[in-house]
Write a protein that holds these residues in place. Structure first.
Motif, mmCIF file in Angstrom:
data_model
loop_
_atom_site.group_PDB
_atom_site.id
_atom_site.type_symbol
_atom_site.label_atom_id
_atom_site.label_comp_id
_atom_site.label_asym_id
_atom_site.label_seq_id
_atom_site.Cartn_x
_atom_site.Cartn_y
_atom_site.Cartn_z
ATOM 1 N N PRO A 67 0.718 -1.142 -0.206
ATOM 2 C CA PRO A 67 0.053 0.099 0.060
ATOM 3 C C PRO A 67 0.851 1.365 0.118
ATOM 4 C CG PRO A 67 -0.961 -1.555 1.785
ATOM 5 C CD PRO A 67 0.546 -2.014 1.100
ATOM 6 N N LEU A 68 0.330 2.144 -0.904
ATOM 7 C CA LEU A 68 1.126 3.585 -0.863
ATOM 8 C C LEU A 68 0.418 4.553 0.251
ATOM 9 C CD1 LEU A 68 1.484 4.231 -4.762
ATOM 10 C CD2 LEU A 68 2.969 3.174 -3.124
ATOM 11 N N SER A 69 1.301 5.221 0.876
ATOM 12 C CA SER A 69 0.716 6.324 1.640
ATOM 13 C C SER A 69 -0.161 7.099 1.337
ATOM 14 C CB SER A 69 2.094 7.253 2.361
ATOM 15 O OG SER A 69 2.393 8.129 1.280
ATOM 16 N N ALA A 70 -0.832 7.848 2.202
ATOM 17 C CA ALA A 70 -2.091 8.841 1.777
ATOM 18 C C ALA A 70 -1.624 9.855 1.030
ATOM 19 C CB ALA A 70 -2.716 9.293 3.127
ATOM 20 N N SER A 71 -0.263 10.531 1.555
ATOM 21 C CA SER A 71 0.524 11.519 0.724
ATOM 22 C C SER A 71 0.905 11.113 -0.745
ATOM 23 C CB SER A 71 1.614 11.972 1.446
ATOM 24 O OG SER A 71 2.278 13.007 0.776
ATOM 25 N N THR A 72 1.021 10.014 -1.018
ATOM 26 C CA THR A 72 1.489 9.611 -2.173
ATOM 27 C C THR A 72 0.162 9.275 -3.063
ATOM 28 O OG1 THR A 72 3.332 8.373 -1.496
ATOM 29 C CG2 THR A 72 2.692 7.849 -3.668
ATOM 30 N N ARG A 73 -0.727 8.739 -2.690
ATOM 31 C CA ARG A 73 -1.810 8.573 -3.415
ATOM 32 C C ARG A 73 -2.764 9.966 -3.886
ATOM 33 N NH1 ARG A 73 -5.521 6.272 0.029
ATOM 34 N NH2 ARG A 73 -3.754 5.840 1.920
ATOM 35 N N LYS A 74 -2.597 10.995 -2.678
ATOM 36 C CA LYS A 74 -3.072 12.308 -2.990
ATOM 37 C C LYS A 74 -1.998 13.032 -4.002
ATOM 38 C CE LYS A 74 -3.989 16.657 -0.673
ATOM 39 N NZ LYS A 74 -3.832 17.355 0.765
ATOM 40 N N GLY A 75 -0.794 12.556 -4.343
ATOM 41 C CA GLY A 75 -0.052 12.959 -5.286
ATOM 42 C C GLY A 75 -0.572 12.421 -6.544
ATOM 43 N N TYR A 76 -0.984 11.326 -6.783
ATOM 44 C CA TYR A 76 -1.637 10.656 -7.980
ATOM 45 C C TYR A 76 -2.904 11.166 -8.444
ATOM 46 C CZ TYR A 76 1.679 6.403 -8.710
ATOM 47 O OH TYR A 76 2.452 5.632 -8.569
ATOM 48 N N LEU A 77 -3.782 11.622 -7.455
ATOM 49 C CA LEU A 77 -5.211 12.316 -7.582
ATOM 50 C C LEU A 77 -4.651 13.535 -8.206
ATOM 51 C CD1 LEU A 77 -7.902 11.984 -7.711
ATOM 52 C CD2 LEU A 77 -7.914 12.863 -5.415
ATOM 53 N N SER A 78 -3.599 14.299 -7.878
ATOM 54 C CA SER A 78 -3.415 15.529 -8.118
ATOM 55 C C SER A 78 -2.802 15.567 -9.561
ATOM 56 C CB SER A 78 -2.276 16.292 -7.421
ATOM 57 O OG SER A 78 -2.748 16.582 -5.865
ATOM 58 N N ALA A 79 -2.182 14.580 -9.997
ATOM 59 C CA ALA A 79 -1.501 14.484 -11.301
ATOM 60 C C ALA A 79 -2.891 14.351 -12.415
ATOM 61 C CB ALA A 79 -0.663 13.434 -11.378
ATOM 62 N N LEU A 80 -3.725 13.351 -11.764
ATOM 63 C CA LEU A 80 -4.861 12.858 -12.725
ATOM 64 C C LEU A 80 -5.787 14.255 -12.589
ATOM 65 C CD1 LEU A 80 -5.892 9.419 -11.503
ATOM 66 C CD2 LEU A 80 -4.389 10.138 -13.502
ATOM 67 N N ARG A 81 -6.036 14.930 -11.600
ATOM 68 C CA ARG A 81 -6.753 16.229 -11.817
ATOM 69 C C ARG A 81 -6.115 17.313 -12.911
ATOM 70 N NH1 ARG A 81 -10.639 15.900 -7.985
ATOM 71 N NH2 ARG A 81 -10.020 15.164 -5.856
ATOM 72 N N ALA A 82 -4.695 17.554 -12.915
ATOM 73 C CA ALA A 82 -4.253 18.345 -13.726
ATOM 74 C C ALA A 82 -4.430 17.872 -15.335
ATOM 75 C CB ALA A 82 -2.721 18.525 -13.255
ATOM 76 N N PHE A 83 -4.370 16.559 -15.423
ATOM 77 C CA PHE A 83 -4.268 15.900 -16.669
ATOM 78 C C PHE A 83 -5.927 16.207 -17.331
ATOM 79 C CE2 PHE A 83 -5.644 12.296 -19.558
ATOM 80 C CZ PHE A 83 -5.019 12.497 -20.662
ATOM 81 N N TYR A 84 -6.984 15.794 -16.385
ATOM 82 C CA TYR A 84 -8.272 15.931 -16.952
ATOM 83 C C TYR A 84 -8.642 17.408 -17.032
ATOM 84 C CZ TYR A 84 -8.534 11.043 -17.008
ATOM 85 O OH TYR A 84 -8.100 9.640 -17.241
#
Length: 225
Positions: A67-84
């Motif tokens: 499992p990835l940390s909450a901070s890392t998963r939040k970073g993934y979501l931020s990248a997806l938000r920027a992309f979309y």
């Protein structure tokens, strides 16, 4: 879309998008542009190590992920938000699949905390004037070593009792100067000016505001981190 971002940010977002694209290719039937909200939800669950919530029933037996940390998963979501967000702007998509998805909650754990007595011992430890000002800067600003290394005298306003630190992405952080730090800065400034009278390298560094670092070596260069 990312040309204005720092190189490290571009690299991180590229890695995050590649991870989501690989997840879609392995477990879904849609690509990045056609991804839906449930795909993002499943991807975040997969990053959290929750394969049962993320994968189809016939694939839940896959080897578990770390499992990835909450901070890392939040970073993934931020990248997806920027992309979309960019895809919406360019009209590549009609909806944002990250809309309404809550970012993972980050729980901050309190780290090592020094007592007032321990901090005073640190400030009173023997050393040179440069050692002393470094100690005072650490205690009274709590900035990273790199930020202290890059601090210039032009960023120190003693009359207004403020100092400005420059961080990543052009961000600035203005802090008030504590009484004890103000005295330490004044003593260090006088020490540097006295040294500049006999050391042309320090004199040249202080003459130019771009090279006038607060923490200078005897060669007129900024200290190492």
């Amino acid at each position: 879309a990312m040309c204005g971002k720092a190189r490290t940010t571009r690299h991180k977002y590229e890695r995050c998008l590649a991870g989501f694209s690989g997840f879609l290719a392995r477990f879904g039937d849609r690509g990045l542009v056609l991804a839906e909200r449930r795909d993002v939800v499943k991807f975040l669950a997969w990053l959290d190590g929750n394969n049962r919530a993320a994968l189809p029933l016939h694939q839940v037996g896959d080897p578990p992920r770390t499992p990835l940390s909450a901070s890392t998963r939040k970073g993934y979501l931020s990248a997806l938000r920027a992309f979309y967000f960019y895809c919406l702007h360019m009209e590549y998509v009609e909806h944002d699949p990250t809309a309404g998805i809550r970012a993972p909650k980050i729980v901050h754990k309190r780290g090592l905390t020094l007592t007032a007595e321990e901090l005073q011992q640190f400030l009173d430890a023997p050393g040179s004037e440069r050692d002393r000002i470094q100690a005072y800067l650490f205690v009274f600003t709590a900035q990273r070593a790199g930020a202290l290394r890059n601090l210039r005298w032009r960023d120190v306003n003693m009359s207004e009792r403020e100092m400005t630190f420059h961080g990543k992405g052009g961000r600035t952080n203005v802090l008030p100067i504590h009484d004890e730090l103000l005295g330490a800065l004044s003593r260090w400034r006088r020490s540097l000016l006295d040294e500049a009278e006999i050391n042309p390298l320090i004199a040249a560094a202080l003459y130019d505001e771009d090279s006038g670092y607060v923490l200078l070596t005897r060669r007129g260069l900024p200290v190492t981190v």
